[in-house]
Write a protein that holds these residues in place. Structure first.
Motif, PDB file in Angstrom:
ATOM      1  N   PHE A  15      36.852  46.256  27.701  1.00 15.57           N
ATOM      2  CA  PHE A  15      37.262  46.338  29.107  1.00 15.57           C
ATOM      3  C   PHE A  15      36.373  45.456  29.981  1.00 15.57           C
ATOM      4  O   PHE A  15      36.872  44.694  30.816  1.00 15.57           O
ATOM      5  N   ILE A  16      35.055  45.553  29.770  1.00 19.77           N
ATOM      6  CA  ILE A  16      34.139  44.763  30.609  1.00 19.77           C
ATOM      7  C   ILE A  16      34.312  43.271  30.331  1.00 19.77           C
ATOM      8  O   ILE A  16      34.363  42.456  31.251  1.00 19.77           O
ATOM      9  N   VAL A  17      34.442  42.931  29.031  1.00 20.59           N
ATOM     10  CA  VAL A  17      34.571  41.511  28.668  1.00 20.59           C
ATOM     11  C   VAL A  17      35.850  40.910  29.261  1.00 20.59           C
ATOM     12  O   VAL A  17      35.847  39.778  29.749  1.00 20.59           O
ATOM     13  N   ASN A  18      36.930  41.677  29.218  1.00 20.64           N
ATOM     14  CA  ASN A  18      38.214  41.146  29.691  1.00 20.64           C
ATOM     15  C   ASN A  18      38.500  41.440  31.157  1.00 20.64           C
ATOM     16  O   ASN A  18      39.555  41.049  31.657  1.00 20.64           O
ATOM     17  N   PHE A  19      37.608  42.129  31.809  1.00 17.58           N
ATOM     18  CA  PHE A  19      37.877  42.570  33.175  1.00 17.58           C
ATOM     19  C   PHE A  19      38.101  41.363  34.087  1.00 17.58           C
ATOM     20  O   PHE A  19      37.329  40.412  34.095  1.00 17.58           O
ATOM     21  N   GLY A  20      39.145  41.414  34.878  1.00 14.20           N
ATOM     22  CA  GLY A  20      39.395  40.340  35.851  1.00 14.20           C
ATOM     23  C   GLY A  20      40.254  39.230  35.305  1.00 14.20           C
ATOM     24  O   GLY A  20      41.411  39.093  35.675  1.00 14.20           O
TER      25      GLY A  20
END
Lengths: 272, 319
Positions: free
Chosen positions: A128-133
C-alpha cells in the motif's frame, strides 16, 4: 480447566511475541516509505538504490524473524512446561493429559496463525505504501483479477476458499504437532542434551518430509498428462475433490501423530 | 465396530453418488458449445485476426526477418496436420517431412487458459480462441469456423498446407531467460488462422528492447527443420528449457507411470497401512481415549481412500 491452561500458555508466548509483531509492522512501514520513491521513479541521490536494497532485506528479514521467533517460543513453552523441572509440576496438576496437550496445541496453532496474519498485514502495508498515489492501478488490477477469478469459479469459489482454509488450519496443526512429537521423542530417548536431540530430530525429519513433498510435487507435475479431459463443471468438481483428498490426507496424518503424541506423554514420559 | 462399519458404508454411498453424478454429466468430446459469451480477460479484449490484416513485422521477433516457405521448401513437407480440440490438446500441429523428420508442437489443455470470443456475422459464425500459457505468458490465437470446432478432430492434408502463406519458428534467447521457443504460424487461406498473439509480440519486443541484441544462434529457419539432427537439437533445447516434466512436451510414458506409482503409493498405500495399524490398536486398547483416537484415525484413512477412489473413477470415466 482447558481455558485456564490456554490462558497461561498464550500469556507466556505472547509476552515476547507482540514485540516482534509490532517491530515487523514498523519495519514494513519504514521499508515502504523508503522504497516508494524508487518504485515511483522520483529524483533520487546515488546511494538511494543501496538504501532500497538494505530496506528490502530488512523487510524480508523481519518477516522471517517473526515466523522463526514464533516457532522458537512455541518450542520453548512446550519443552519447559513438559520436560524441564517445571514438568513435575505440570503433570501433577489436576487435569487430564489430553487437556494439557490440547492447550499446547491450540496455543501453538494460534501463535502460528497470528504470525502469518501479521506477515500478511506487513505485506499489505508495504504494498500500500509503495503504490500509494502513483501506482494505485496495481492494487485495482489485483482486485480486478480476484473478482474475475471469483466470477469464473462461481459457487465453487466458496468451496475452494473453505477447502483452502481447512488445509491451512490442518497444516498449522500438523506443523505444531510435528514439533511437539520431535521434542517428546528427543526428551524420551536422550538422557542428556534433550533439546539438541529434539532439534536434531526436528531438522532431520523435516528435511526428509520436505524431500518427500518435493518428490511428490515433481511426480504430480510429471503426471500432468493424465489429468482427465473434462468439461468445465466436471473439472471444478474434480478439483474440489482433489482438495478434499488433501484435507483427508493431512487430517489422517495429524490424528495419527496426535495419537502417538498422546501415547508417548501418557505411557513413556521420562522426567529424569 | 458396528458404528464404524455403518459410517464406512455411508461414506461409500456418498462417494459413489458423487462419482456417478460426474459420470452422468461427463461428455467425452465436446468442449466448445454454442453458448460462448464474449470474454474480456484481465482487461484485454481479444480482436479478430484476418489473414489480410496480418503484418508479419508485428509477429516476427527476429530482427524483422520474415520466413516464408518457397515452393521447394513446401515440397519438402510430406504431410501437415492441425488437430483442434482433441482430448489432450487444444491445438496441435504436426509436420512430416519427406526425409522422415517429424515435428510436432502441442498446446496442452491443462497448460492453457482457453479464452473464447464469439463473433456473429450475417451468414457465418467464427470463433477466435486465444490461448495464454499460464506459466510462460505465451499466447496464440486460433480462428476457425464454428462448425470446425465442435469437438471434432480436424485434419488438414497436404493440399491444405499448400494454401498456407507462412510458416515460422521463432527462437529467443534462452541465456537471457526470454523466449527460446515461441511457437509457429500457420495461415491457411479461408481455413485456419493460427497466429501468435499480438500482445505476446509486444511483450517480446519489449524484452528485446530491454536485453538488446538477441542471441540468434538457436534460430531455425523453416527449411532447416528437414535436418533431423537440427530437429533433435531443437527438441533437446526445448526440453531443457521447459523441463520434461511440465507437460507441454511431455512424452515419456515410463516416467509418467513412475509418477503415477509414487502418487498412488503415497495416497493409497499409506492410508491403508495407517488404517490397518490403528484398527489393530483400536482392537487391543482398553482405555476409552485410545479407542476414540484410533477410530478417528481409521475413519480419516478410509475417507481419504474413498475420495481417492472417487477421483480415480472420475478420471477414467471422463478420459
Amino acid at each position: 480447566m482447558l481455558k485456564k491452561l490456554l490462558k497461561y500458555d498464550l500469556k507466556s508466548i505472547f509476552k515476547l511475541w507482540w514485540i516482534a509483531a509490532a517491530a515487523s509492522v514498523l519495519v514494513a512501514t519504514i521499508a515502504g516509505v523508503f522504497i516508494s520513491p524508487m518504485i515511483n521513479g522520483k529524483d533520487l541521490p546515488d546511494f538511494a538504490p543501496l538504501m532500497g536494497i538494505f530496506f528490502w532485506m530488512l523487510f524480508m528479514m523481519s518477516l522471517t524473524a517473526l515466523i522463526l521467533l514464533s516457532e522458537v517460543l512455541i518450542f520453548i513453552r512446550f519443552y519447559k512446561n513438559f520436560f524441564s523441572d517445571e514438568g513435575y509440576l505440570t503433570f501433577t496438576l489436576p487435569v487430564k493429559r489430553s487437556e494439557l496437550l490440547n492447550s499446547k496445541l491450540i496455543s501453538g496453532v494460534l501463535t502460528t496463525a497470528a504470525s502469518y496474519v501479521v506477515c500478511f498485514i506487513d505485506i499489505c502495508v508495504f504494498i500500500f505504501i509503495v503504490n500509494f498515489g502513483s501506482n494505485i492501478e496495481t492494487i485495482q488490477t489485483f482486485f480486478k483479477i480476484i473478482s474475475q477469478i471469483i466470477k469464473q469459479l462461481g459457487a465453487y469459489s466458496i468451496i475452494y476458499a473453505l477447502e483452502f482454509l481447512a488445509i491451512a488450519v490442518l497444516i498449522a496443526i500438523g506443523s505444531v504437532l510435528f514439533m511437539y512429537i520431535c521434542i517428546t521423542i528427543g526428551s524420551i530417548i536422550a538422557k542428556k542434551g534433550k533439546v539438541v536431540v529434539a532439534i536434531g530430530i526436528y531438522y532431520g525429519v523435516s528435511s526428509a518430509i520436505g524431500f518427500s513433498i518435493f518428490m511428490f510435487l515433481i511426480s504430480l507435475a510429471g503426471a500432468s498428462d493424465w489429468f482427465p479431459n473434462m468439461n468445465d463443471s466436471e473439472e471444478k468438481l474434480f478439483l474440489a475433490l482433489l482438495f478434499l483428498l488433501v484435507i483427508a490426507f493431512i487430517f489422517m496424518v495429524c490424528t495419527a501423530v496426535y495419537t502417538w503424541q498422546y501415547y508417548l506423554l501418557d505411557r513413556k514420559l521420562n522426567l529424569n | 465396530m458396528k458404528k464404524l462399519i455403518a459410517l464406512i458404508l455411508s461414506l461409500i454411498c456418498i462417494m459413489s453418488a458423487i462419482s456417478f453424478s460426474a459420470f452422468a454429466e461427463s461428455n467425452d468430446t465436446v468442449t466448445l458449445s454454442d453458448d460462448f459469451q464474449s470474454f474480456e480477460y484481465f482487461g484485454e479484449t481479444y480482436v479478430r485476426i484476418n489473414s489480410t490484416e496480418v503484418d508479419m513485422n508485428d509477429v516476427n521477433i527476429e530482427d524483422g526477418v520474415k520466413v516464408e516457405l518457397n515452393e521447394t521448401q513446401r515440397e519438402s513437407i510430406k504431410k501437415a496436420e492441425v488437430y483442434l480440440n482433441t482430448k489432450k490438446t487444444l491445438a496441435s500441429v504436426s509436420l512430416t517431412f519427406i526425409d522422415g523428420a517429424y515435428f510436432t508442437a502441442d498446446f496442452m489443455k491443462e497448460d492453457c487458459l482457453p479464452i473464447y470470443e464469439k463473433y456473429s456475422g450475417d451468414d457465418v459464425e467464427e470463433y477466435e480462441i486465444c490461448i495464454n500459457n499460464i506459466y510462460y505468458d505465451e499466447g496464440v490465437a486460433t480462428l476457425a469456423k464454428k462448425s470446425e470446432l465442435r469437438g471434432k478432430k480436424t485434419t488438414l492434408t497436404l493440399g491444405d498446407f499448400y494454401e498456407s502463406s507462412d510458416f515460422e519458428i521463432v527462437a529467443g534467447s534462452r541465456k537471457e531467460n526470454i523466449y527460446f521457443y515461441k511457437g509457429k504460424l500457420l495461415i491457411f487461406s479461408d481455413k485456419f488462422y493460427f497466429i501468435e498473439n499480438e500482445l505476446l509480440s509486444e511483450e517480446v519486443k519489449e524484452a528485446i528492447d530491454y536485453y538488446g541484441e538477441i542471441d540468434t544462434s538457436v534460430s531455425f529457419p523453416a527449411w532447416e527443420i528437414t535436418n533431423p539432427a537440427l530437429l533433435e537439437k531443437l527438441k533437446q533445447a526445448t526440453d531443457e528449457y521447459y523441463g520434461e516434466s511440465w507437460g507441454v512436451y511431455y512424452t515419456d510414458n515410463e516416467t509418467e507411470i513412475m509418477a503415477l506409482l509414487f502418487i498412488v503409493s503415497v495416497l493409497l498405500l499409506l492410508p491403508i497401512g495407517v488404517f490397518v495399524v490403528f484398527l489393530i490398536l483400536f482392537k487391543h486398547s482398553r482405555k476409552r481415549i485410545y479407542r476414540k483416537l484410533c477410530l478417528t484415525v481409521s475413519i480419516a484413512a478410509i475417507f481419504e481412500i474413498l475420495v481417492l477412489i472417487s477421483l480415480i473413477v472420475m478420471h477414467f470415466v471422463c478420459k
